[in-house]
Design a protein around this motif. Structure first.
Motif, PDB file in Angstrom:
ATOM      1  N   GLU A 167       0.832  -1.201   0.000  1.00 14.26           N
ATOM      2  CA  GLU A 167       0.000   0.000   0.000  1.00 14.26           C
ATOM      3  C   GLU A 167       0.866   1.250   0.000  1.00 14.26           C
ATOM      4  N   SER A 171       0.958   4.185  -2.714  1.00 15.92           N
ATOM      5  CA  SER A 171       0.845   5.576  -2.304  1.00 15.92           C
ATOM      6  C   SER A 171       1.992   6.408  -2.883  1.00 15.92           C
ATOM      7  N   THR A 176      -4.411   7.640  -4.628  1.00 21.18           N
ATOM      8  CA  THR A 176      -5.163   8.178  -3.500  1.00 21.18           C
ATOM      9  C   THR A 176      -5.587   7.018  -2.604  1.00 21.18           C
ATOM     10  N   PRO A 177      -5.916   7.293  -1.340  1.00 23.68           N
ATOM     11  CA  PRO A 177      -6.353   6.216  -0.437  1.00 23.68           C
ATOM     12  C   PRO A 177      -7.472   5.375  -1.045  1.00 23.68           C
ATOM     13  N   ILE A 180      -6.034   3.143  -3.687  1.00 25.31           N
ATOM     14  CA  ILE A 180      -5.263   2.056  -3.053  1.00 25.31           C
ATOM     15  C   ILE A 180      -6.209   0.984  -2.540  1.00 25.31           C
TER      16      ILE A 180
END
Lengths: 271, 382, 284
Positions: A167, A171, A176-177, A180
């Motif tokens: 992750e 990143s 972006t979160p 991900i």
């Protein structure tokens, strides 16, 4: 490994013991299978004449058909909701510290030890207090509560096995979160999430005690319909249904074993 | 158990000396797993008090051999003797063998003292005697005062000492060590090796040590059995293994070696003269006995046996420095010498002078500076 | 940037479920202290009468009986499941492994009703066991097995076997085989190895399996109801009778509350009793 004569004797005793225990486990299934083909309407041994009529009755008995579809509806909804709620929550407790975290986790895991009749009775009383109809949402809610711990557990174990550096790598590459989550985290968790869903679905489909409290005539699931049948009739229809049940389950498990490796799912593989 | 024996020497264990009864003997032991042969006709004699190392890459059969001696595996063919007694059919728990496992396998539910006492209890020794011997064993491994700890409260090095004490306290006929240092960090490894070797000498316990680390093998052993693909390739003292490897595998597995292409030009009894480019070297004829004058051979030369000399010097090979790597106490030079070696030649020069005198691109002369050169028939694989 | 992305989104649905569960449990609690209005689903005023009534021998007996039943079931399940789990983990034959795994796990996915029904056919007066024993000349007339505590325990053992096997097998499969090899090299025979190494190291699995078997049995309803046939009264069957035959929901609620408390207490007690054992196994 070389063994002394005493050890060899022990080994044989062990084998006989294991065979006897397996016999104990298998016995009811075998007996049910024999009586399912019994022509007479009374449960008696050994059957005098053979027939398939109880299978036809099992298929044509409307309560069973209805129970099956009701059960399937409840199961699919309950285990899918539990999957989403449970794995999201498992993600949160695995990654973050937040207020009431441990309390919330404790509450959601508690159905593992709270007797199902307490849960059933509680949901039933709550429904009557809030004037909620005894419809599908009520049954589904009760089932979500009961299977949630299992989904949470398997999602949590999968998260522990997930290499978080993957992750971080995503990143660092500018994801972006949210990206991900959908391109790295969820795909990597998928096998664990699916086996959690399957486990939850099987438990939900077979849940009986709490369902007996919260379901009505219109929402009764297959186990409830079967229970009601046993109380009313003594003929081998239920034996026939049980045989179908056993055959389908064993077939599914054999497939799951060869495809997924049941030992791995159940965490019983030797290292 | 703390009796002292004389310092053991490699000479005492020279192969074939049948005066002493071997502590461990394997006669043509074969072990198969399914269709594959894990150990092929192993013949091995280990003398009392000897420190014998089984050295080889993973999958070479060294652990299989260890498990056969321990009794955890059953041989398909051949016989195993311990102190002269046939044990091929003896179950492991009756063989009186001490083992230190790679991960130590200390019983996590027992204290240090109970771990060490375990083997004594199985022997029905009385309580006071057990207490005394446990104390003694703890003192031997310098862990007095740790008796009541649990294994997980100990460091890796301490756990290893307990495992050693547990294996030694039963006065085993043979001590088996299965890669005992691989779980330790590098600094600790060195001091544990010295300590283990010292204890082994003090007690004079016959030891079989399994490792894939040639450094450990060379520094600790009385003799080494180099293994590959289920076969024992060579059994000899460490310096013999290093200086006179029996085959290509041993030559390349133990220590670094450059492979130079040569040609046989002359034979004189036990020795042969091989030409590498313009350079002639004298070496043992035995490994290339099957070849005739004029045949190509691969010559194995250790990096420290090459020296740099002026370019064009007589009796020297020519090459071009490709890279130099500073290693602190020495410098590694990688030298291109097309026609002589297919791969870059590695030369190990002590000191740091070479850093400035041999920059990359410079042409140099190479001198072969040792008698410990061996040649084997050419072949692709080591 | 948000240091904890999705936190709210991920926690609030679970929070909602938790609130629902707590509300349901509170509803039980609230009903348990209300008076029963015969013939009506409504409840009366605050009262502690329901809890006082529980001291009557009938109910006290049901509680004691349930705990006893659970203990017997858990003990027998453990004794039968251990050899099976051991064989499952230690057999070298993969065919046998799969066979044991499928046979011991399938019942887990059959549900209580199917399994209980099959035991009714096994235990009945004209059932399999009686017929077999009479044919073999071991019995002259059928022995009553249905509607007995023994019959209920046999069926409950069968119901809890799979989960116990899974938990024991998980524990056994995580024991490093080198411990046993080390013990063997130190002179221990198979029996000594089992009792000094394998058994203590599998203790976490035994404790987990035992508590789970206990909790499942405590919660079981179909088995005691159908096989006990009203003659083996347990907390679960009483609650059902009170709720659905006499519609005395307040009393059913107080019973199930006490049932919950009792099951929590016993499990906590088990955990406490087991903690030295677990520490013994080195799993803190």
């Amino acid at each position: 490994m070389k063994r002394s004569p005493a050890a060899t004797t022990l080994r044989w005793l062990g084998r006989v013991l294991v065979a006897l225990i397996l016999l104990f486990v298998l016995l009811p299934g075998v007996v049910v299978a024999i009586s399912a083909f019994n022509d007479r309407a009374i449960l008696a041994f050994p059957p005098q004449a053979w027939s398939l009529r109880w299978f036809w009755r099992a298929f044509s008995y409307t309560d069973f058909g209805k129970g099956f579809w009701n059960g399937l509806t409840v199961t699919v909804w309950a285990s899918s909701i539990a999957l989403m709620v449970g794995s999201a929550f498992a993600y949160a407790i695995h990654r973050y510290k937040f207020a009431l975290r441990d309390l919330l986790e404790g509450i959601l895991l508690s159905p593992l030890i709270i007797p199902h009749y307490t849960i059933g009775l509680g949901v039933l009383i709550l429904a009557s207090q809030t004037n909620t109809a005894r419809g599908f949402p009520l049954v589904i809610f009760a089932h979500v509560v009961m299977v949630l711990p299992f989904v949470m557990r398997s999602a949590y174990i999968s998260l522990q096995n997930l290499d978080t550096r993957l992750e971080l790598a995503a990143s660092s590459l500018g994801a972006t979160p949210l990206r991900i989550l959908f391109t790295v985290t969820i795909p990597l968790l998928l096998p664990g999430l699916l086996s959690g869903w399957l486990f939850a679905a099987i438990l939900s489909f077979n849940e009986f005690t709490a369902t007996l409290f919260v379901s009505s005539q219109a929402t009764q699931t297959l186990p409830v319909a079967m229970y009601n049948y046993v109380r009313e009739f003594a003929d081998p229809t239920l034996a026939a249904l049980s045989v179908i049940y056993i055959v389908v389950t064993a077939a599914l498990l054999t497939i799951a074993n060869s495809v997924l490796g049941l030992g791995k799912i159940l965490n019983v593989d030797a290292h | 158990m703390l009796m002292r024996t004389d310092r053991t020497t490699a000479n005492r264990f020279a192969a074939g000396s049948d005066k002493v009864r071997p502590a461990v003997q394997l006669d043509g032991v074969t072990k198969r797993f399914g269709g594959s042969v894990a150990l092929h006709e192993a013949w091995l004699k280990i003398q009392p008090s000897e420190f014998m190392t089984l050295l080889g890459p993973s999958g070479c059969g060294k652990t299989t051999l260890l498990n056969l001696v321990a009794g955890f595996l059953e041989a398909d063919n051949g016989e195993i003797f311990i102190e002269g007694a046939l044990v091929t059919e003896t179950p492991a728990h009756m063989r009186e063998i001490g083992i230190v496992f790679q991960n130590y396998a200390l019983f996590p539910h027992m204290s240090v003292a109970n771990n060490i006492a375990y083997g004594l209890k199985t022997r029905g020794i009385d309580k006071r005697e057990i207490g005394r011997r446990v104390e003694e064993a703890l003192a031997l491994v310098k862990l007095s005062g740790f008796a009541d700890r649990k294994p997980r409260q100990l460091s890796g090095g301490q756990q290893q000492r307990v495992a050693l004490a547990r294996a030694l306290v039963i006065k085993p006929k043979v001590l088996l060590l299965d890669e005992p240092f691989s779980a330790l960090d590098k600094n600790l490894r060195g001091s544990m090796q010295v300590e283990l070797k010292q204890i082994q000498r003090e007690l004079g316990v016959t030891t079989i040590f399994v490792t894939h680390d040639q450094g450990e093998a060379l520094s600790m052993s009385d003799r080494i059995a180099v293994m590959s693909a289920g076969r024992i390739r060579q059994i000899a003292a460490p310096d013999d293994i290093y200086r006179r490897p029996a085959d290509r595998f041993v030559a390349s597995f133990v220590g670094d070696a450059n492979i130079l292409s040569g040609r046989i030009v002359e034979r004189q009894g036990d020795s042969a003269i091989v030409a590498i480019g313009d350079v002639r070297v004298n070496l043992a004829a035995a490994p290339i006995a099957a070849l005739s004058i004029g045949d190509a051979v691969d010559v194995f030369v250790r990096p420290e046996h090459l020296t740099v000399t002026a370019q064009g010097a007589s009796n020297a090979l020519r090459g071009t420095v490709a890279t130099q790597v500073f290693q602190g106490d020495h410098v590694d030079l990688y030298i291109d010498a097309p026609g002589i070696a297919a791969e870059r030649i590695l030369l190990r020069a002590p000191g740091i002078a070479m850093l400035s005198s041999c920059p990359a691109g410079v042409e140099v002369g190479l001198k072969i500076d040792s008698d410990d050169i061996v040649a084997f028939p050419p072949g692709a694989a080591p | 940037m948000n240091k904890r992305p999705f936190l709210g989104w991920f926690v609030s649905p679970a929070g909602l479920v938790a609130v629902g569960l707590i509300a349901a449990l509170l509803a039980v609690f609230q009903y348990s202290v209300r008076a029963y209005v015969p013939g009506s689903l409504d409840v009366g005023d605050f009262t502690l009468q329901n809890f006082a009534a529980m001291l009557r021998p009938l109910y006290a007996f049901a509680f004691g009986n349930t705990v006893l039943l659970c203990f017997e079931t858990a003990v027998f399940t453990l004794l039968l499941a251990y050899p099976l789990a051991y064989a499952l983990v230690r057999t070298n034959s993969s065919a046998l492994r799969s066979f044991i795994l499928i046979v011991s796990v399938t019942p887990l996915f059959l549900g209580e009703v199917v399994r209980t029904y099959s035991w009714m056919i096994v235990l009945g007066n004209n059932g399999f066991l009686n017929t077999l024993l009479i044919k073999l000349g071991l019995l002259e007339r059928p022995v009553q097995m249905m509607f007995t505590a023994g019959g209920v325990v046999a069926a409950l053992v069968h119901v809890t076997m799979p989960i116990m096997v899974i938990m024991l097998a998980a524990a056994l499969s995580h024991i490093d085989r080198n411990y046993e090899k080390a013990a063997e090299s130190l002179g221990a025979g198979p029996v000594r190895i089992f009792f000094t190494i394998t058994l203590p190291l599998s203790m976490p699995g035994i404790v987990a399996g035992f508590s789970t078997a206990f909790a499942w049995t405590f919660s079981a309803f179909a088995t005691p109801q159908l096989i006990g046939g009203g003659r083996v009264s347990t907390v679960s069957t009483l609650i059902y009778q009170l709720g659905f035959s006499s519609f005395n929901f307040p009393f059913a609620a107080s019973l199930s509350l006490i049932g919950l408390a009792l099951s929590l207490a016993v499990i906590a007690l088990l955990k406490k009793a087991a903690s030295p054992l677990e520490r013994m196994a080195g799993s803190t």
